[in-house]
Design an enzyme around this catalytic site. Sequence first.
Site, PDB file in Angstrom:
ATOM      1  CG  ASP A 255      -1.779   1.215   1.338  1.00 47.09           C
ATOM      2  OD1 ASP A 255      -2.633   1.420   0.468  1.00 47.09           O
ATOM      3  OD2 ASP A 255      -1.587   1.981   2.305  1.00 47.09           O
TER       4      ASP A 255
ATOM      5  CD  GLU B  13      -3.361  -2.089  -1.182  1.00 51.94           C
ATOM      6  OE1 GLU B  13      -3.657  -0.898  -1.349  1.00 51.94           O
ATOM      7  OE2 GLU B  13      -3.597  -2.710  -0.130  1.00 51.94           O
TER       8      GLU B  13
END
Length: 255
Positions: free
Chosen positions: A75, A147
């Site tokens: 992320d 991610e």
Amino acid sequence: MSRPARPKRTRHRAAAKARKPPTLSPERQKALETAIGYRFKDPDLLIRALTHPSLIDEYHAGVGFSNQRLEFLGDRVLGLVMAEILIYKFPKEREGFLTKHFHDLVSGPTCAAVGAKVKLRDYLFLDASMRSNQPSRYDIAAADAVEALIAAIYNDGGIDAAERFIKKCWVFDTLTKETADPNTNPKTRLSDWCGANQSAYAVYETLETSGPDHNPIFTVKASVEGHGEATAKGGNKAEAERAAASALLDLLEKT
């Protein structure tokens, strides 16, 4: 004299230890690496990126077994790369414009769209309930795995490799649509309201995170000092913030 049977829990743990960890065949690994445009030097990183947290209990595994920690890192890597992409793509735009597009491009639905583009769900290691689960609005498991995959590539090949994956595989459709219609993001509209009314800009606070690790629900409060506040829920933090901003806008526009 026969030995007493081991307790059921002990038998389950022994069975879990005896199970082979998730793995990809060389053919499937090659197919996925071709789709994402990156070949792993350490295949274990790829396996971990594809391992959903729903398998932790089944394997009686620790925190490093699933892709959760990689998702956390990915992320941040995604955020850095996407922020740089936007800075160079829009050299004359203000921070509010960049922030609006940034949140859309790193959102859960966009990550899920990237996962669908490379057919990532076909490669995920999930428990039986997750395999049969039909995503409601978007595929959270695939979004989280994207991610995690970014972090795996970053750990294996560095920031340049992660950036190449993002530029090759990302779905930038939302950028085109949002640029054409700047009023679609409630956080941007709320910022515009604050500017027009000469007030402090909105503050977003995560009040609660509930639900299972693989399908969390975020509760977020949006507030504008001296004018009001509103709370809303969402499947990720960005989604909850947009919902809270929309709810607060409705309140402000009625007063």
